[in-house]
Write an enzyme that holds these catalytic residues in place. Structure first.
Site, mmCIF file in Angstrom:
data_model
loop_
_atom_site.group_PDB
_atom_site.id
_atom_site.type_symbol
_atom_site.label_atom_id
_atom_site.label_comp_id
_atom_site.label_asym_id
_atom_site.label_seq_id
_atom_site.Cartn_x
_atom_site.Cartn_y
_atom_site.Cartn_z
ATOM 1 N N GLY A 16 45.567 49.446 40.545
ATOM 2 C CA GLY A 16 46.691 50.262 40.103
ATOM 3 C C GLY A 16 47.791 50.345 41.145
ATOM 4 N N ASN A 39 49.228 34.871 39.838
ATOM 5 C CA ASN A 39 47.875 35.217 39.399
ATOM 6 C C ASN A 39 47.648 36.721 39.473
ATOM 7 O OD1 ASN A 39 48.035 35.075 42.240
ATOM 8 N ND2 ASN A 39 45.862 34.676 42.463
ATOM 9 N N ALA A 40 48.529 37.427 40.191
ATOM 10 C CA ALA A 40 48.426 38.883 40.265
ATOM 11 C C ALA A 40 49.335 39.502 39.217
ATOM 12 C CB ALA A 40 48.843 39.371 41.652
ATOM 13 N N HIS A 42 50.918 43.259 37.958
ATOM 14 C CA HIS A 42 51.064 44.695 38.158
ATOM 15 C C HIS A 42 51.657 45.314 36.898
ATOM 16 C CE1 HIS A 42 51.027 44.468 42.847
ATOM 17 N NE2 HIS A 42 49.851 44.286 42.296
ATOM 18 N N ARG A 144 50.643 20.962 55.124
ATOM 19 C CA ARG A 144 52.020 20.646 55.515
ATOM 20 C C ARG A 144 52.671 19.604 54.607
ATOM 21 N NH1 ARG A 144 49.913 19.778 61.520
ATOM 22 N NH2 ARG A 144 48.239 19.011 60.192
ATOM 23 N N GLN A 225 46.315 41.428 44.535
ATOM 24 C CA GLN A 225 44.852 41.325 44.600
ATOM 25 C C GLN A 225 44.268 42.511 45.377
ATOM 26 O OE1 GLN A 225 46.504 38.093 45.572
ATOM 27 N NE2 GLN A 225 46.471 37.524 43.448
ATOM 28 N N GLY A 303 44.034 38.401 30.602
ATOM 29 C CA GLY A 303 43.484 39.032 29.405
ATOM 30 C C GLY A 303 41.973 39.108 29.417
ATOM 31 N N LYS A 305 38.206 40.307 30.159
ATOM 32 C CA LYS A 305 37.556 41.587 30.407
ATOM 33 C C LYS A 305 37.084 41.623 31.853
ATOM 34 C CE LYS A 305 33.506 44.382 29.253
ATOM 35 N NZ LYS A 305 33.127 44.495 30.672
ATOM 36 N N LEU A 333 41.561 58.508 37.742
ATOM 37 C CA LEU A 333 40.643 59.648 37.694
ATOM 38 C C LEU A 333 40.406 60.109 36.266
ATOM 39 C CD1 LEU A 333 39.112 61.730 39.512
ATOM 40 C CD2 LEU A 333 41.108 63.216 39.225
ATOM 41 N N THR A 415 46.583 60.240 37.810
ATOM 42 C CA THR A 415 45.876 60.853 36.681
ATOM 43 C C THR A 415 46.317 60.275 35.339
ATOM 44 O OG1 THR A 415 47.518 62.640 36.632
ATOM 45 C CG2 THR A 415 45.514 63.016 37.929
#
Length: 430
Positions: A16, A39-40, A42, A144, A225, A303, A305, A333, A415
């Protein structure tokens, strides 16, 4: 006031971080991506609208923030152009306040092809990559031979370099993997089209950042990551191809370590990971299904799981140590709101020798089973709570337990998915 803070993941990613970067960015001048590639993912929720970013720093949703994609990132130009277009369609205009390092290496179509071919050939022994070409692009950087963003400015030199590297990969794709070869001229034309979109964004970002530090600007360094996927300090070989721990900030941007004032580790109140590799607290029961559904544990990039498990405090302490964390942010939380009981793994037991470990080498995780401490659930709604005193007593006790086990303070609690579903106990900039 602290000027430069790092926000990084302490687990296997998907903690998160994007939301926290987005939330804190309202008080910053720059937000910097320092490693990884597309590949990350957010995921940000602003006014109940979901925005998923892969390369563009999360802070750019604030109009006052300058985004920087630094030299430590490997960049798919086609994905970056699409992401900029997506932001514009959502009324976030970034072209004049997004800078891209001229030293960043490019991800090209043959990187993706070789990534997928290798994983397919490995079969059940595959790493579980996202198939985005990240690893091969970093290989070229270390060897290189990579094409870098700055190479786009000289078409003649770019053409020569590209033809050479395409030949290198075509030999592998055809002879080893029986795959189709690439025509470097087609790749060249695609690169030049993308270059026309980003040309004015290409900068010496190291110079920009050091100038910003000299002028006392406020900078957030955004990790992708998580620490347990670090190429050197993670669960090798089931890791990413870059340094997702604190060292990646220094090498990935060109700023010195004395310029970092505060390091925030983001931790879900449970654990997840995508792909293969050891996962001591992994669940295979109704709790797994509950966490997946309630926590929406499906990769924002793939996508897929995510595998789920209870919070692993042994691994968390490892992340605290190797990153010199100043404090923690606990996320999701609210996912625990309907559970009668929650657990934290406080130690490992070797299944062969029965020996107990409160810390363990990641080379030995396959032999470890978790030892849990149980806590009562709160069975009350925490979603959207913004003050620590309004949390249920059991939730506050759970938070205090994590703080005690980790050995550092918890400064922020999330939260809910929206940027405003946040409890600030101590503001990182103060």
């Amino acid at each position: 006031m602290k000027k430069n803070i790092v926000i990084l993941g302490t687990q296997w990613g998907d903690e998160g971080k994007g939301k926290i970067v987005d939330y804190l960015s309202r008080n910053s001048d720059y937000v910097v991506r320092y490693h990884g590639g597309h590949n990350a993912g957010h995921t940000l929720v602003v006014n109940q609208k979901k925005i998923v970013l892969h390369l563009v720093p999360s802070g750019v949703l604030h109009a006052n923030v300058i985004g920087i994609i630094s030299n430590g990132v490997v960049i798919s130009l086609s994905n970056l152009v699409e992401e900029i277009k997506m932001l514009e369609e959502n009324r976030f205009f970034v072209k004049k306040r997004l800078f891209i390092s001229n030293s960043a290496s490019l991800i090209l179509p043959f990187h993706i092809a070789i990534d997928i071919a290798r994983e397919k050939k490995l079969g059940s022994n595959s790493i579980g990559t996202t198939g985005r070409g990240i690893g091969p692009a970093y290989e070229d950087k270390i060897a290189r031979r990579s094409i870098r963003v700055g190479d786009l400015r000289n078409e003649k030199t770019l053409s020569i370099k590209l033809e050479k590297i395409v030949d290198y990969y075509n030999n592998q794709l055809v002879s080893i993997y029986q795959s189709q070869p690439f025509d470097y001229k087609i790749i060249l034309q695609d690169l030049l089209k993308s270059k026309n979109v980003i040309n004015d964004m290409i900068k010496d970002t190291t110079m920009i950042l050091n100038s910003a530090i000299k002028n006392k600007k406020i900078i957030i360094f955004e990790g992708a990551q998580g620490s347990l996927l670090d190429i050197d300090h993670g669960t090798y070989p089931y890791v990413t191809s870059s340094n997702s721990t604190i060292g990646g900030v220094i090498t990935g941007t060109g700023i010195g370590p004395k310029n970092l004032d505060y390091i925030l580790g983001v931790t879900k109140c449970y654990s997840t990971r995508v792909g293969n590799g050891p996962f001591p607290t992994e669940l295979h029961d109704d709790i797994d299904m509950y966490l997946s559904k309630k926590g929406n544990e499906f990769g924002s990039t793939t996508g897929r799981k995510r595998r789920t498990g209870w919070l692993d405090a042994v691994a968390l302490r490892h992340s605290v140590k190797i990153n010199s964390l100043s404090a923690l942010c606990i996320t999701k939380l609210d996912v625990f709101d309907n559970l009668k009981e929650v657990k934290i793994c406080i130690a490992y037991q070797d299944i062969k020798t029965s020996e107990i470990y409160t810390s363990a080498s990641f080379d030995e995780l396959e032999n470890m089973k978790p030892i849990y401490k149980k806590y009562p659930g709160w069975m009350k709604k925490t979603l959207g709570i913004k003050k620590i005193e309004n949390l249920p007593i059991a939730a506050k006790n759970y938070i205090k337990s994590i703080e005690k086990i980790a050995g550092i303070p918890i400064d922020i609690i999330s939260t809910g998915p929206d940027r405003n579903d946040t409890i600030i106990i101590k503001h990182p900039f103060l």
